[in-house]
Design a protein around this motif. Structure first.
Motif, PDB file in Angstrom:
ATOM      1  N   MET A   1       0.849  -1.188   0.000  1.00 31.14           N
ATOM      2  CA  MET A   1       0.000   0.000   0.000  1.00 31.14           C
ATOM      3  C   MET A   1       0.883   1.236   0.000  1.00 31.14           C
ATOM      4  N   ARG A   2       0.676   2.082  -0.980  1.00 36.35           N
ATOM      5  CA  ARG A   2       1.447   3.331  -1.059  1.00 36.35           C
ATOM      6  C   ARG A   2       0.617   4.498  -0.540  1.00 36.35           C
ATOM      7  N   VAL A   3       1.198   5.264   0.387  1.00 35.01           N
ATOM      8  CA  VAL A   3       0.553   6.442   0.956  1.00 35.01           C
ATOM      9  C   VAL A   3       1.447   7.646   0.685  1.00 35.01           C
ATOM     10  N   ILE A   4       0.860   8.701   0.167  1.00 35.20           N
ATOM     11  CA  ILE A   4       1.579   9.947  -0.128  1.00 35.20           C
ATOM     12  C   ILE A   4       0.966  11.074   0.671  1.00 35.20           C
ATOM     13  N   SER A   5       1.826  11.912   1.228  1.00 32.63           N
ATOM     14  CA  SER A   5       1.367  13.094   1.972  1.00 32.63           C
ATOM     15  C   SER A   5       2.088  14.327   1.448  1.00 32.63           C
ATOM     16  N   LEU A   6       1.339  15.428   1.280  1.00 33.20           N
ATOM     17  CA  LEU A   6       1.935  16.668   0.783  1.00 33.20           C
ATOM     18  C   LEU A   6       1.155  17.870   1.293  1.00 33.20           C
ATOM     19  N   SER A   7       1.879  18.850   1.818  1.00 36.45           N
ATOM     20  CA  SER A   7       1.309  20.149   2.166  1.00 36.45           C
ATOM     21  C   SER A   7       1.499  21.058   0.956  1.00 36.45           C
ATOM     22  N   VAL A   8       0.389  21.535   0.366  1.00 37.17           N
ATOM     23  CA  VAL A   8       0.449  22.083  -0.991  1.00 37.17           C
ATOM     24  C   VAL A   8       0.591  23.606  -1.082  1.00 37.17           C
ATOM     25  N   ASP A   9       0.492  24.327   0.034  1.00 35.14           N
ATOM     26  CA  ASP A   9       0.573  25.806  -0.024  1.00 35.14           C
ATOM     27  C   ASP A   9      -0.487  26.399  -0.951  1.00 35.14           C
ATOM     28  N   GLY A  10      -1.641  25.777  -0.999  1.00 38.86           N
ATOM     29  CA  GLY A  10      -2.697  26.244  -1.901  1.00 38.86           C
ATOM     30  C   GLY A  10      -2.894  25.261  -3.042  1.00 38.86           C
ATOM     31  N   ILE A  11      -4.068  24.658  -3.116  1.00 35.70           N
ATOM     32  CA  ILE A  11      -4.309  23.595  -4.083  1.00 35.70           C
ATOM     33  C   ILE A  11      -4.330  24.097  -5.518  1.00 35.70           C
ATOM     34  N   PHE A  12      -4.777  25.329  -5.747  1.00 30.94           N
ATOM     35  CA  PHE A  12      -4.814  25.845  -7.115  1.00 30.94           C
ATOM     36  C   PHE A  12      -3.399  26.025  -7.667  1.00 30.94           C
ATOM     37  N   GLN A  13      -2.519  26.575  -6.855  1.00 31.84           N
ATOM     38  CA  GLN A  13      -1.129  26.761  -7.271  1.00 31.84           C
ATOM     39  C   GLN A  13      -0.465  25.416  -7.545  1.00 31.84           C
ATOM     40  N   ALA A  14      -0.687  24.451  -6.655  1.00 29.27           N
ATOM     41  CA  ALA A  14      -0.076  23.129  -6.831  1.00 29.27           C
ATOM     42  C   ALA A  14      -0.585  22.455  -8.106  1.00 29.27           C
ATOM     43  N   ALA A  15      -1.867  22.623  -8.392  1.00 28.41           N
ATOM     44  CA  ALA A  15      -2.427  22.043  -9.613  1.00 28.41           C
ATOM     45  C   ALA A  15      -1.792  22.666 -10.850  1.00 28.41           C
ATOM     46  N   GLN A  16      -1.587  23.969 -10.822  1.00 25.58           N
ATOM     47  CA  GLN A  16      -0.945  24.641 -11.948  1.00 25.58           C
ATOM     48  C   GLN A  16       0.482  24.159 -12.155  1.00 25.58           C
ATOM     49  N   ARG A  17       1.119  23.725 -11.079  1.00 27.47           N
ATOM     50  CA  ARG A  17       2.490  23.227 -11.161  1.00 27.47           C
ATOM     51  C   ARG A  17       2.569  21.751 -11.545  1.00 27.47           C
ATOM     52  N   GLY A  18       1.431  21.144 -11.810  1.00 20.83           N
ATOM     53  CA  GLY A  18       1.436  19.775 -12.303  1.00 20.83           C
ATOM     54  C   GLY A  18       1.203  18.696 -11.273  1.00 20.83           C
TER      55      GLY A  18
END
Length: 261
Positions: A1-18
């Motif tokens: 089972m793979r689990v990933i965790s990330l604090s994104v500093d804003g989901i819209f910005q992170a989405a724009q970064r791919g």
């Protein structure tokens, strides 16, 4: 089972970064995101609902402020919103948990307390209450994974140039002591450190410039005792950055998601 965790500093910005293109290539079972800085109604676009995942969000009710999310390939039996502290300070951060038959996975954004003294008081109360909760649930026949931005580093090897950061929130003496109690007395473990014991691995850069200077490791997957021998692999993804934090990736030896559903 793979689990990933990330604090994104804003989901819209992170989405724009791919971020979501990257997620599509990871074959992760559970993805925990923190610090969305968005309200759930703003996330009705398909990009925020990756194919093959159930998506759950817990916003702050305040635009551009905190919020967490969990993506899971398997539909949980229950959802828990918040930590239920009688003091109410759990709402100063954010917490969302998904429950399966014998496993619970939570995504946590803890208070940062980078502002005035009263913020530090809130953070202290938050982690005192959290410690009491963690002690209580150790008696349950359940495995826990607490993913998130804890806004707290444990030891000197988790803070680059630690000597000049000892007076900073996130690495104060009482915060290090809290984490000592978590790992040495309550029986929980730092999944990343089980697989990667050496110093020099950081997940967050306060300057916002990843890898430049003064890195901290404040993003953790904290696991209950029953999962300690299940950690197979851990890494931080460094090839591309989506925020001032790096994704923390941990693989657990849970075949066919035994007991998850």
């Amino acid at each position: 089972m793979r689990v990933i965790s990330l604090s994104v500093d804003g989901i819209f910005q992170a989405a724009q970064r791919g971020l979501y293109d990257w997620i599509a290539d990871q074959d992760a079972d559970i993805i925990c995101l923190q610090d969305l800085r968005a309200l759930e109604p703003e996330l009705d676009n398909d990009i925020f609902h990756p194919e093959g995942y159930f998506a759950y969000f817990f916003d702050s009710g305040v635009k551009h402020y905190n919020g967490v999310a969990i993506y899971t390939r398997y539909q949980p039996k229950a959802l828990i919103y918040g930590l239920g502290f009688s003091s109410g300070v759990d709402m100063e951060g954010r917490y969302l948990q998904i429950d399966f038959e014998r496993y619970s996975i939570g995504t946590l954004l803890a208070p940062s307390a980078v502002n005035p003294a009263e913020s530090q008081e809130v953070k202290i109360q938050f982690f005192d209450d959290f410690q009491a909760l963690l002690h209580k649930i150790t008696r349950k026949r359940r495995n826990y994974i607490f993913c998130g931005n804890w806004n707290m580093a444990h030891t000197r090897k988790d803070v680059e140039n630690w000597a000049r950061n000892e007076d900073q929130s996130g690495f104060l003496g009482h915060e290090q002591q809290w984490m000592n109690q978590l790992f040495r007395q309550l029986g929980y473990a730092d999944a990343f450190r089980l697989a990667v014991p050496d110093a020099g691995e950081y997940s967050w850069w306060p300057s916002g410039e990843v890898g430049v200077a003064d890195g901290w490791r404040v993003d953790h997957q904290v696991i209950s005792e029953g999962l300690i021998k299940k950690v197979e692999y851990a890494a931080m993804y460094k090839t591309k950055t989506f925020s001032s934090h790096l994704p923390v990736i941990v693989d657990y030896d849970i075949d066919d998601l035994e007991g998850m559903y």
